[in-house]
Design a protein around this motif. Structure first.
Motif, PDB file in Angstrom:
ATOM      1  N   GLY A  83      21.191  29.272  36.538  1.00 29.60           N
ATOM      2  CA  GLY A  83      22.006  28.873  35.659  1.00 29.60           C
ATOM      3  C   GLY A  83      23.424  28.997  35.595  1.00 29.60           C
ATOM      4  O   GLY A  83      24.215  28.710  34.658  1.00 29.60           O
ATOM      5  N   GLU A  84      23.896  29.467  36.647  1.00 32.80           N
ATOM      6  CA  GLU A  84      25.330  29.627  36.867  1.00 32.80           C
ATOM      7  C   GLU A  84      26.125  28.471  36.825  1.00 32.80           C
ATOM      8  O   GLU A  84      25.929  27.567  37.596  1.00 32.80           O
ATOM      9  CB  GLU A  84      25.885  30.494  38.161  1.00 32.80           C
ATOM     10  N   PRO A  85      27.135  28.156  35.864  1.00 33.27           N
ATOM     11  CA  PRO A  85      27.984  27.000  35.904  1.00 33.27           C
ATOM     12  C   PRO A  85      28.860  26.965  37.234  1.00 33.27           C
ATOM     13  O   PRO A  85      28.887  27.725  37.773  1.00 33.27           O
ATOM     14  CB  PRO A  85      29.214  27.304  34.717  1.00 33.27           C
ATOM     15  N   VAL A  86      29.232  25.530  37.694  1.00 33.75           N
ATOM     16  CA  VAL A  86      29.900  25.345  38.635  1.00 33.75           C
ATOM     17  C   VAL A  86      31.140  25.993  38.475  1.00 33.75           C
ATOM     18  O   VAL A  86      31.650  26.671  39.708  1.00 33.75           O
ATOM     19  CB  VAL A  86      29.878  23.890  38.925  1.00 33.75           C
ATOM     20  N   ALA A  87      31.863  26.173  37.544  1.00 34.11           N
ATOM     21  CA  ALA A  87      33.204  26.576  37.488  1.00 34.11           C
ATOM     22  C   ALA A  87      33.176  28.234  37.920  1.00 34.11           C
ATOM     23  O   ALA A  87      33.859  28.627  38.498  1.00 34.11           O
ATOM     24  CB  ALA A  87      33.829  26.271  36.218  1.00 34.11           C
ATOM     25  N   ASP A  88      32.055  28.853  37.381  1.00 34.82           N
ATOM     26  CA  ASP A  88      32.026  30.403  37.590  1.00 34.82           C
ATOM     27  C   ASP A  88      31.616  30.665  38.994  1.00 34.82           C
ATOM     28  O   ASP A  88      32.210  31.503  39.601  1.00 34.82           O
ATOM     29  CB  ASP A  88      30.882  30.740  36.678  1.00 34.82           C
ATOM     30  N   LEU A  89      30.691  29.652  39.680  1.00 33.97           N
ATOM     31  CA  LEU A  89      30.307  29.653  41.012  1.00 33.97           C
ATOM     32  C   LEU A  89      31.605  29.800  41.923  1.00 33.97           C
ATOM     33  O   LEU A  89      31.672  30.533  42.796  1.00 33.97           O
ATOM     34  CB  LEU A  89      29.203  28.919  41.319  1.00 33.97           C
ATOM     35  N   LEU A  90      32.428  28.734  41.583  1.00 33.29           N
ATOM     36  CA  LEU A  90      33.677  28.537  42.387  1.00 33.29           C
ATOM     37  C   LEU A  90      34.798  29.673  42.290  1.00 33.29           C
ATOM     38  O   LEU A  90      35.427  30.089  43.265  1.00 33.29           O
ATOM     39  CB  LEU A  90      34.236  26.982  41.999  1.00 33.29           C
ATOM     40  N   ARG A  91      34.780  29.982  40.832  1.00 33.44           N
ATOM     41  CA  ARG A  91      35.589  31.487  40.847  1.00 33.44           C
ATOM     42  C   ARG A  91      35.105  32.703  41.741  1.00 33.44           C
ATOM     43  O   ARG A  91      36.107  33.143  42.246  1.00 33.44           O
ATOM     44  CB  ARG A  91      35.455  31.834  39.255  1.00 33.44           C
ATOM     45  N   ARG A  92      33.889  32.671  41.809  1.00 32.34           N
ATOM     46  CA  ARG A  92      33.326  33.716  42.696  1.00 32.34           C
ATOM     47  C   ARG A  92      33.611  33.577  43.832  1.00 32.34           C
ATOM     48  O   ARG A  92      34.025  34.479  44.938  1.00 32.34           O
ATOM     49  CB  ARG A  92      31.635  34.010  42.640  1.00 32.34           C
ATOM     50  N   VAL A  93      33.647  32.051  44.557  1.00 28.65           N
ATOM     51  CA  VAL A  93      33.947  31.580  45.703  1.00 28.65           C
ATOM     52  C   VAL A  93      35.294  32.048  46.086  1.00 28.65           C
ATOM     53  O   VAL A  93      35.624  32.698  47.379  1.00 28.65           O
ATOM     54  CB  VAL A  93      33.704  30.329  45.955  1.00 28.65           C
ATOM     55  N   ILE A  94      36.246  31.962  45.338  1.00 28.77           N
ATOM     56  CA  ILE A  94      37.655  32.331  45.394  1.00 28.77           C
ATOM     57  C   ILE A  94      37.781  33.721  45.459  1.00 28.77           C
ATOM     58  O   ILE A  94      38.565  34.106  46.461  1.00 28.77           O
ATOM     59  CB  ILE A  94      38.514  31.670  44.405  1.00 28.77           C
ATOM     60  N   ASP A  95      37.380  34.540  44.592  1.00 26.42           N
ATOM     61  CA  ASP A  95      37.749  35.832  44.335  1.00 26.42           C
ATOM     62  C   ASP A  95      36.947  36.559  45.530  1.00 26.42           C
ATOM     63  O   ASP A  95      37.629  37.411  45.989  1.00 26.42           O
ATOM     64  CB  ASP A  95      36.779  36.284  43.304  1.00 26.42           C
ATOM     65  N   GLN A  96      35.844  36.030  46.357  1.00 26.71           N
ATOM     66  CA  GLN A  96      35.295  37.161  47.068  1.00 26.71           C
ATOM     67  C   GLN A  96      35.352  36.351  48.456  1.00 26.71           C
ATOM     68  O   GLN A  96      35.035  37.129  49.531  1.00 26.71           O
ATOM     69  CB  GLN A  96      33.734  36.782  46.838  1.00 26.71           C
ATOM     70  N   SER A  97      36.045  35.377  48.953  1.00 22.56           N
ATOM     71  CA  SER A  97      36.435  34.837  49.993  1.00 22.56           C
ATOM     72  C   SER A  97      38.035  34.720  50.408  1.00 22.56           C
ATOM     73  O   SER A  97      38.139  35.056  51.607  1.00 22.56           O
ATOM     74  CB  SER A  97      35.825  33.504  50.233  1.00 22.56           C
ATOM     75  N   VAL A  98      38.632  33.868  49.471  1.00 20.80           N
ATOM     76  CA  VAL A  98      40.201  33.821  49.738  1.00 20.80           C
ATOM     77  C   VAL A  98      40.901  35.293  49.220  1.00 20.80           C
ATOM     78  O   VAL A  98      41.586  35.701  50.207  1.00 20.80           O
ATOM     79  CB  VAL A  98      40.425  32.931  48.767  1.00 20.80           C
ATOM     80  N   PHE A  99      40.626  35.649  48.143  1.00 19.15           N
ATOM     81  CA  PHE A  99      41.229  37.195  47.657  1.00 19.15           C
ATOM     82  C   PHE A  99      40.425  38.205  48.139  1.00 19.15           C
ATOM     83  O   PHE A  99      41.437  39.312  48.061  1.00 19.15           O
ATOM     84  CB  PHE A  99      41.168  36.962  46.101  1.00 19.15           C
ATOM     85  N   ALA A 100      39.298  38.172  48.676  1.00 20.35           N
ATOM     86  CA  ALA A 100      38.783  39.361  49.030  1.00 20.35           C
ATOM     87  C   ALA A 100      38.311  39.486  50.448  1.00 20.35           C
ATOM     88  O   ALA A 100      37.407  40.167  51.004  1.00 20.35           O
ATOM     89  CB  ALA A 100      37.497  39.864  47.949  1.00 20.35           C
ATOM     90  N   ASP A 101      38.713  38.547  51.076  1.00 15.80           N
ATOM     91  CA  ASP A 101      38.163  38.235  52.507  1.00 15.80           C
ATOM     92  C   ASP A 101      38.782  39.785  53.443  1.00 15.80           C
ATOM     93  O   ASP A 101      39.728  40.249  53.359  1.00 15.80           O
ATOM     94  CB  ASP A 101      39.128  37.238  53.155  1.00 15.80           C
ATOM     95  N   ASP A 196      39.574  25.633  35.375  1.00 15.77           N
ATOM     96  CA  ASP A 196      39.385  25.147  34.044  1.00 15.77           C
ATOM     97  C   ASP A 196      39.207  23.710  33.838  1.00 15.77           C
ATOM     98  O   ASP A 196      38.125  23.379  33.132  1.00 15.77           O
ATOM     99  CB  ASP A 196      40.777  25.368  33.292  1.00 15.77           C
ATOM    100  N   GLY A 197      39.643  22.969  34.805  1.00 13.75           N
ATOM    101  CA  GLY A 197      39.310  21.629  34.831  1.00 13.75           C
ATOM    102  C   GLY A 197      37.911  21.196  35.197  1.00 13.75           C
ATOM    103  O   GLY A 197      37.448  20.092  34.796  1.00 13.75           O
ATOM    104  N   LEU A 198      37.329  21.951  35.847  1.00 17.61           N
ATOM    105  CA  LEU A 198      36.078  22.021  36.242  1.00 17.61           C
ATOM    106  C   LEU A 198      34.896  22.058  35.330  1.00 17.61           C
ATOM    107  O   LEU A 198      33.679  22.017  35.474  1.00 17.61           O
ATOM    108  CB  LEU A 198      35.768  22.839  37.635  1.00 17.61           C
ATOM    109  N   ASN A 199      35.198  22.731  34.114  1.00 19.25           N
ATOM    110  CA  ASN A 199      34.286  22.953  32.967  1.00 19.25           C
ATOM    111  C   ASN A 199      33.684  21.740  32.421  1.00 19.25           C
ATOM    112  O   ASN A 199      32.798  21.806  31.786  1.00 19.25           O
ATOM    113  CB  ASN A 199      35.049  23.741  32.066  1.00 19.25           C
ATOM    114  N   SER A 200      34.204  20.327  32.715  1.00 16.02           N
ATOM    115  CA  SER A 200      33.716  19.373  32.186  1.00 16.02           C
ATOM    116  C   SER A 200      32.556  18.872  33.228  1.00 16.02           C
ATOM    117  O   SER A 200      31.942  17.792  32.896  1.00 16.02           O
ATOM    118  CB  SER A 200      34.775  18.224  32.209  1.00 16.02           C
ATOM    119  N   LEU A 201      32.449  19.572  34.428  1.00 13.26           N
ATOM    120  CA  LEU A 201      31.332  19.186  35.043  1.00 13.26           C
ATOM    121  C   LEU A 201      29.804  19.176  34.686  1.00 13.26           C
ATOM    122  O   LEU A 201      29.804  20.064  33.782  1.00 13.26           O
ATOM    123  CB  LEU A 201      31.307  19.716  36.780  1.00 13.26           C
TER     124      LEU A 201
END
Length: 205
Positions: A83-101, A196-201
């Motif tokens: 049930g995780e929204p795409v926008a939330d998933l991609l936020r985790r991707v950025i936080d845990q790979s780009v910002f926390a690599d 924020d723009g991905l919330n329409s997906l």
């Protein structure tokens, strides 16, 4: 007596970091094309043949963190919560790979020098474009697989908008001469705007 695997791993990581920092210093001092693998190996006090246990070539050093970031991002996408929204998933991707690599501290340290180097060497610019395309393609495929409510076009648009926003804002900040911390904050803001723009997906059923 059995050697400590953790000690060996830490030593390898120190050598790897020394190679990266030494190579970028030599590239700045002598030029990319004029710097040899043997000279880079000497900065870490290792033999030339040992260099290839860490990197396949000089340009692999410049893009030392791309593969680890991609692998981590694909792993996170594959672990999408029910049930995780795409926008939330991609936020985790950025936080845990780009910002926390694991390489993020080193990447920030050498970031300005690396950006200037790539901008000055056509072969590295071409390699960067190839890597960027490959990264976006693999992320798109992973997102499409993990989010069946998205068709391939929607997955590609989501990945392209996010990766593009980050890439362009970094380039713009470097061109303006922003400090690393300013660039980091700008990337965070660009990420927020893109997500924020991905919330329409479409959301999962």
């Amino acid at each position: 007596m059995t050697s400590d695997p953790g000690l060996r791993q830490r030593k390898k990581m120190r050598t790897r970091q020394a190679l990266i920092e030494g190579a970028l210093r030599l590239f700045a001092e002598k030029g990319y094309d004029q710097t040899t693998v043997a000279e880079i190996a000497a900065t870490a006090d290792i033999a030339t043949r040992t260099f290839f246990s860490y990197f396949d070539s000089k340009d692999d050093i410049v893009f030392f963190d791309d593969r680890s970031r991609l692998e981590r991002a694909v792993e996170i996408i594959g672990e999408r919560q029910p049930g995780e929204p795409v926008a939330d998933l991609l936020r985790r991707v950025i936080d845990q790979s780009v910002f926390a690599d694991t390489d993020s501290e080193l990447a920030r340290k050498v970031g300005p020098a690396r950006t200037r180097l790539i901008a000055s060497v056509p072969a590295l610019q071409a390699r960067e474009l190839h890597l960027l395309f490959d990264i976006q393609l693999q992320l798109t495929e992973a997102l499409h697989l993990a989010c069946p409510e998205l068709d391939l076009v929607e997955a590609a648009a989501a990945v392209g908008s996010l990766v593009g926003a980050i890439k362009v804002v970094v380039a713009a900040c470097q061109k303006r001469g922003n400090r690393p911390e300013q660039t980091y904050k700008a990337v965070q803001r660009a990420t927020d705007i893109a997500i924020d723009g991905l919330n329409s997906l479409p959301r999962p059923a």
